[in-house]
Design a protein around this motif. Structure first.
Motif, short mmCIF file in Angstrom:
data_model
loop_
_atom_site.label_atom_id
_atom_site.label_comp_id
_atom_site.label_asym_id
_atom_site.label_seq_id
_atom_site.Cartn_x
_atom_site.Cartn_y
_atom_site.Cartn_z
N TRP A 175 22.69 42.17 29.09
CA TRP A 175 21.72 43.01 28.02
C TRP A 175 22.45 44.34 27.35
O TRP A 175 23.59 44.70 28.00
N ARG A 176 22.24 44.27 26.14
CA ARG A 176 23.16 44.84 25.30
C ARG A 176 22.25 46.05 24.90
O ARG A 176 21.41 45.62 24.22
N ARG A 177 22.67 47.42 24.16
CA ARG A 177 21.18 48.23 23.89
C ARG A 177 21.76 47.76 22.27
O ARG A 177 23.05 48.08 22.04
N TYR B 191 17.13 47.38 24.14
CA TYR B 191 18.06 46.76 25.08
C TYR B 191 17.60 45.48 24.53
O TYR B 191 16.24 45.21 24.89
N TYR C 48 20.06 46.19 33.57
CA TYR C 48 19.92 46.16 32.54
C TYR C 48 21.66 45.46 32.01
O TYR C 48 21.78 43.75 31.53
N GLU C 49 22.53 46.71 32.35
CA GLU C 49 23.79 46.65 31.25
C GLU C 49 25.05 45.45 32.63
O GLU C 49 25.97 44.46 32.23
N ARG C 50 24.66 45.25 33.86
CA ARG C 50 25.29 44.66 34.56
C ARG C 50 24.63 43.15 33.92
O ARG C 50 25.17 41.95 34.32
#
Length: 170
Positions: free
Chosen positions: A139-141, A162, A134-136
């Protein structure tokens, strides 16, 4: 093995989806507890759509898009009616490192955005590979909350929420 194809899930895919999910559960404990009705688990309430990654007749992965619950929407900072939740995302061990999970995630995001919805998702804190994906993908928490189940190591699940990057962001 040929290049997997992403397409909408059909009713006749369900047995293969359950078989694929069983391999993921055995390898990764996802889902944490095997559902009494795995086909029903793959078809949650508020389902907007589901997609599979296939290689011939084999299902290599799955993702669903659902309506977003109010509690998650509050943490995402938007009304639930503006959101769509990505869920039931998995790729079998044989499909990993081939971009299958990323392609399924992208399919769900496109579908949400085509309907004018902002994609969000929840992931349990222990899902390190999923968080990395997700982060790659940008997406952001946006929040966290306790889950309503216990993880295999005996702690209460901690769910991170996210949000997808804004539409059109590379």
């Amino acid at each position: 093995m040929t290049e997997p194809r992403i397409r909408r899930r059909r009713d006749d895919d369900m047995d293969a989806c359950v078989e694929a999910l069983a391999t993921v559960h055995e390898a990764d404990r996802y889902p944490v507890a095997w559902p009494d009705d795995p086909a029903g688990w793959l078809t949650p309430g508020g389902l907007l759509g589901a997609w599979v990654a296939v290689d011939g007749p084999r299902v290599l992965g799955h993702v669903a898009l659902t309506r977003t619950e109010d509690a998650m929407a509050v943490l995402a900072g938007r009304p639930a009616a503006e959101l769509a939740s990505v869920s039931r995302l998995f790729a079998t061990a044989t499909a990993r490192r081939r971009g299958v999970a990323g392609a399924l995630l992208a399919a769900a995001v496109r579908a949400a955005e085509n309907d004018g919805l902002r994609p969000v998702l929840e992931v349990e804190e222990g899902g390190r590979a999923a968080v990395a994906l997700y982060e790659r993908s940008g997406w952001r928490r946006v929040g966290s909350r306790p889950g309503d189940w216990t993880t295999p190591d005996g702690r209460t699940a901690l769910l991170h929420i996210y949000a997808a990057p804004p539409a059109g962001t590379p």
